[in-house]
Motif scaffolding. Structure first.
Motif, PDB file in Angstrom:
ATOM      1  N   GLN A 137       0.826  -1.209   0.000  1.00  0.00           N
ATOM      2  CA  GLN A 137       0.000   0.000   0.000  1.00  0.00           C
ATOM      3  C   GLN A 137       0.861   1.260   0.000  1.00  0.00           C
ATOM      4  OE1 GLN A 137      -3.359   0.242  -0.341  1.00  0.00           O
ATOM      5  NE2 GLN A 137      -3.010   2.454  -0.428  1.00  0.00           N
ATOM      6  N   LYS A 138       1.969   1.249   0.732  1.00  0.00           N
ATOM      7  CA  LYS A 138       2.869   2.410   0.776  1.00  0.00           C
ATOM      8  C   LYS A 138       3.485   2.680  -0.599  1.00  0.00           C
ATOM      9  CE  LYS A 138       4.156   1.795   5.637  1.00  0.00           C
ATOM     10  NZ  LYS A 138       5.238   1.324   6.547  1.00  0.00           N
ATOM     11  N   LEU A 139       3.844   1.606  -1.305  1.00  0.00           N
ATOM     12  CA  LEU A 139       4.407   1.774  -2.651  1.00  0.00           C
ATOM     13  C   LEU A 139       3.395   2.483  -3.551  1.00  0.00           C
ATOM     14  CD1 LEU A 139       6.074  -1.728  -3.232  1.00  0.00           C
ATOM     15  CD2 LEU A 139       7.249   0.444  -2.788  1.00  0.00           C
ATOM     16  N   ILE A 140       2.142   2.041  -3.475  1.00  0.00           N
ATOM     17  CA  ILE A 140       1.092   2.634  -4.311  1.00  0.00           C
ATOM     18  C   ILE A 140       0.878   4.091  -3.941  1.00  0.00           C
ATOM     19  CG2 ILE A 140      -1.371   2.523  -4.885  1.00  0.00           C
ATOM     20  CD1 ILE A 140      -1.150  -0.531  -4.373  1.00  0.00           C
ATOM     21  N   GLU A 141       0.841   4.385  -2.636  1.00  0.00           N
ATOM     22  CA  GLU A 141       0.643   5.760  -2.175  1.00  0.00           C
ATOM     23  C   GLU A 141       1.779   6.677  -2.640  1.00  0.00           C
ATOM     24  OE1 GLU A 141       0.232   5.360   2.029  1.00  0.00           O
ATOM     25  OE2 GLU A 141      -1.836   4.605   1.919  1.00  0.00           O
ATOM     26  N   ASP A 142       2.967   6.106  -2.772  1.00  0.00           N
ATOM     27  CA  ASP A 142       4.121   6.881  -3.233  1.00  0.00           C
ATOM     28  C   ASP A 142       4.249   6.882  -4.755  1.00  0.00           C
ATOM     29  OD1 ASP A 142       4.750   7.514  -0.645  1.00  0.00           O
ATOM     30  OD2 ASP A 142       6.222   5.912  -0.405  1.00  0.00           O
ATOM     31  N   LYS A 143       3.175   6.453  -5.423  1.00  0.00           N
ATOM     32  CA  LYS A 143       3.104   6.449  -6.889  1.00  0.00           C
ATOM     33  C   LYS A 143       4.212   5.607  -7.525  1.00  0.00           C
ATOM     34  CE  LYS A 143       0.656  10.839  -7.324  1.00  0.00           C
ATOM     35  NZ  LYS A 143       0.603  12.170  -7.939  1.00  0.00           N
ATOM     36  N   LEU A 144       4.485   4.473  -6.903  1.00  0.00           N
ATOM     37  CA  LEU A 144       5.438   3.518  -7.454  1.00  0.00           C
ATOM     38  C   LEU A 144       4.632   2.347  -8.013  1.00  0.00           C
ATOM     39  CD1 LEU A 144       8.068   3.657  -4.585  1.00  0.00           C
ATOM     40  CD2 LEU A 144       8.352   4.533  -6.908  1.00  0.00           C
ATOM     41  N   PRO A 145       4.658   2.122  -9.315  1.00  0.00           N
ATOM     42  CA  PRO A 145       3.842   1.083  -9.947  1.00  0.00           C
ATOM     43  C   PRO A 145       4.123  -0.312  -9.388  1.00  0.00           C
ATOM     44  CG  PRO A 145       4.746   2.574 -11.583  1.00  0.00           C
ATOM     45  CD  PRO A 145       5.429   2.904 -10.293  1.00  0.00           C
ATOM     46  N   VAL A 146       3.046  -1.026  -9.084  1.00  0.00           N
ATOM     47  CA  VAL A 146       3.152  -2.370  -8.515  1.00  0.00           C
ATOM     48  C   VAL A 146       2.176  -3.313  -9.214  1.00  0.00           C
ATOM     49  CG1 VAL A 146       3.045  -3.771  -6.413  1.00  0.00           C
ATOM     50  CG2 VAL A 146       3.600  -1.333  -6.249  1.00  0.00           C
ATOM     51  N   VAL A 147       2.649  -4.537  -9.491  1.00  0.00           N
ATOM     52  CA  VAL A 147       1.774  -5.608  -9.970  1.00  0.00           C
ATOM     53  C   VAL A 147       2.107  -6.856  -9.159  1.00  0.00           C
ATOM     54  CG1 VAL A 147       0.973  -6.985 -11.925  1.00  0.00           C
ATOM     55  CG2 VAL A 147       1.780  -4.648 -12.308  1.00  0.00           C
ATOM     56  N   LEU A 148       1.084  -7.488  -8.595  1.00  0.00           N
ATOM     57  CA  LEU A 148       1.272  -8.727  -7.843  1.00  0.00           C
ATOM     58  C   LEU A 148       0.955  -9.921  -8.750  1.00  0.00           C
ATOM     59  CD1 LEU A 148      -0.486  -7.843  -4.455  1.00  0.00           C
ATOM     60  CD2 LEU A 148       1.852  -7.334  -5.188  1.00  0.00           C
ATOM     61  N   PHE A 149       1.544 -11.084  -8.421  1.00  0.00           N
ATOM     62  CA  PHE A 149       1.171 -12.286  -9.160  1.00  0.00           C
ATOM     63  C   PHE A 149       1.315 -13.520  -8.284  1.00  0.00           C
ATOM     64  CE2 PHE A 149       5.697 -12.697  -9.684  1.00  0.00           C
ATOM     65  CZ  PHE A 149       5.970 -14.010 -10.049  1.00  0.00           C
ATOM     66  N   GLN A 302       3.708 -12.392 -19.775  1.00  0.00           N
ATOM     67  CA  GLN A 302       3.420 -11.326 -20.739  1.00  0.00           C
ATOM     68  C   GLN A 302       2.459 -10.306 -20.147  1.00  0.00           C
ATOM     69  OE1 GLN A 302       4.716 -11.007 -24.095  1.00  0.00           O
ATOM     70  NE2 GLN A 302       3.881  -8.960 -23.708  1.00  0.00           N
ATOM     71  N   GLN A 303       1.426 -10.798 -19.466  1.00  0.00           N
ATOM     72  CA  GLN A 303       0.445  -9.895 -18.875  1.00  0.00           C
ATOM     73  C   GLN A 303       1.050  -9.083 -17.732  1.00  0.00           C
ATOM     74  OE1 GLN A 303      -2.968  -9.465 -20.088  1.00  0.00           O
ATOM     75  NE2 GLN A 303      -2.284  -7.625 -19.019  1.00  0.00           N
ATOM     76  N   LEU A 304       1.924  -9.707 -16.960  1.00  0.00           N
ATOM     77  CA  LEU A 304       2.586  -9.009 -15.856  1.00  0.00           C
ATOM     78  C   LEU A 304       3.390  -7.808 -16.347  1.00  0.00           C
ATOM     79  CD1 LEU A 304       3.919 -11.948 -13.635  1.00  0.00           C
ATOM     80  CD2 LEU A 304       2.504 -10.046 -12.835  1.00  0.00           C
ATOM     81  N   ILE A 305       4.266  -8.058 -17.301  1.00  0.00           N
ATOM     82  CA  ILE A 305       5.132  -6.977 -17.758  1.00  0.00           C
ATOM     83  C   ILE A 305       4.350  -5.942 -18.558  1.00  0.00           C
ATOM     84  CG2 ILE A 305       5.888  -8.178 -19.853  1.00  0.00           C
ATOM     85  CD1 ILE A 305       8.038  -5.935 -17.545  1.00  0.00           C
ATOM     86  N   THR A 306       3.332  -6.385 -19.320  1.00  0.00           N
ATOM     87  CA  THR A 306       2.494  -5.444 -20.065  1.00  0.00           C
ATOM     88  C   THR A 306       1.759  -4.503 -19.108  1.00  0.00           C
ATOM     89  OG1 THR A 306       2.159  -7.005 -21.876  1.00  0.00           O
ATOM     90  CG2 THR A 306       0.553  -5.226 -21.669  1.00  0.00           C
ATOM     91  N   THR A 307       1.195  -5.072 -18.040  1.00  0.00           N
ATOM     92  CA  THR A 307       0.465  -4.265 -17.058  1.00  0.00           C
ATOM     93  C   THR A 307       1.394  -3.289 -16.356  1.00  0.00           C
ATOM     94  OG1 THR A 307      -1.058  -6.115 -16.693  1.00  0.00           O
ATOM     95  CG2 THR A 307      -1.047  -4.373 -15.033  1.00  0.00           C
TER      96      THR A 307
END
Length: 340
Positions: A137-149, A302-307
């Motif tokens: 959540q902190k990463l997102i609040e600091d505008k750092l793009p995150v994708v989980l898998f 592919q979907q991870l890196i594209t997102t």
């Protein structure tokens, strides 16, 4: 050989440091620097093996063109395959990958995120450990793009790429039942991670619908060793001799189980049905071959890196996206009562 600085390159060519910087950053045309001068600078730095200070460059541009990949275990074939696919696509788009393993330890996961933050990586691809929601959540609040898998943080609004663990497990157990197995045990991890819970729920739903007996053995991820898992599994087979099939929630649990079955000379398929969540090359070449749920590694990667690339191109507007990809159920000899 001592590294040259941009200032030393500029001094040697009798031009400004700004001019050298513009050329190195691909802005020569934009700044109306002549092709001749650009070529002279590039030839000079190539001859002198000049390498720009990437930290200084990141401070100027705000970007490192580096993506942090944090997985449970990079040595695991599944995570290694995902990392390889991601790395190839990232490189084609001008990014490099640095990665590390959490070993499913919360403190290590927190330290890795902090380390990647210090290195100013542009974005994160993470398989989260239990309890890591706050850091994500902190990463997102600091505008750092995150994708989980592979697993999600259900209470966090974050992009996620995964598969339907419940439906896949449900289908796999139904295949065992339709093949004639009636006493199916499940060997899984003692975990509250969403993907493990969904696999367990899929098993239990199939067992419930067919009015069969549920038999679940949970193994602790951190303390269980192969020989201990073997001992536990052998004890279950002794205590419940009616068991005629086993559904393994992970491939590494299955590999230990297969080693035991071979040792006990149990005929897989004919004598004991086997189904595994997450395929492995070993299952294809083992005799008899082992039925498994194959995760869509290439499509997932592919979907991870594209997102993530979409988020990197729109850092000021993070809109979480969820992609659930279909798995493939591969039926082999271990889930057939009669092996030819």
């Amino acid at each position: 050989m001592k590294k040259m600085s941009i200032k030393e390159v500029a001094s040697a060519l009798q031009i400004s440091t700004a001019t050298v910087s513009y050329i190195l950053n691909g802005k020569a045309k934009e700044k109306r620097i002549s092709p001749e001068l650009t070529q002279r600078v590039m030839a000079f730095i190539e001859k002198n093996n000049f390498k720009p200070n990437h930290l200084a460059k990141s401070l100027r541009t705000g970007k490192t063109n580096v993506i942090g990949l944090i997985v449970e275990d990079i040595a695991d074939p599944f995570f290694a395959s995902v990392a390889g696919h991601i790395e190839n696509v990232a490189y084609e788009n001008g990014y490099k990958i640095i990665y590390s393993s959490t070993k499913n330890e919360l403190q290590k996961a927190k330290e890795l995120i902090n380390t990647f933050r210090e290195r100013n990586v542009d974005g994160y691809i993470i398989t989260p450990t239990e309890g890591i929601d706050g850091e994500v959540q902190k990463l997102i609040e600091d505008k750092l793009p995150v994708v989980l898998f592979d697993r999600n943080c259900p209470n966090t609004k974050v992009s996620y790429v995964g598969m339907n663990n419940f439906a896949s497990a449900y289908q796999a157990v139904n295949v065992l039942i339709s093949s004639g197995y009636q006493h199916i045990a499940m060997i899984t991890l003692d975990s509250v991670q969403p993907q493990m819970l969904d696999r367990l729920k899929g098993y239990e739903q199939a067992i419930y619908e067919h009015k069969l007996m549920s038999l679940v053995k949970k193994v602790d991820y951190h303390t269980a060793k192969a020989h201990l898992i073997m001992d536990e599994l052998e004890r279950i087979l002794q205590d419940f001799p009616q068991i005629d099939a086993v559904f393994f929630a992970t491939n590494y649990l299955a590999i230990t189980g297969i080693e035991l079955f071979n040792k006990l000379k149990i005929r897989m398929g004919e004598q004991l049905g086997i189904m595994v969540f997450d395929d492995n090359d070993l299952f294809r070449i083992h005799q008899p071959s082992v039925s498994a749920i194959a995760q869509p590694i290439q499509a997932m990667s592919q979907q991870l890196i594209t997102t993530l690339l979409e988020h990197l191109n729109n850092v000021d507007k993070y809109l979480p996206q969820t992609y659930i990809l279909p798995a493939q159920l591969i039926i082999r000899d271990s889930s057939k009562k009669s092996i030819v």
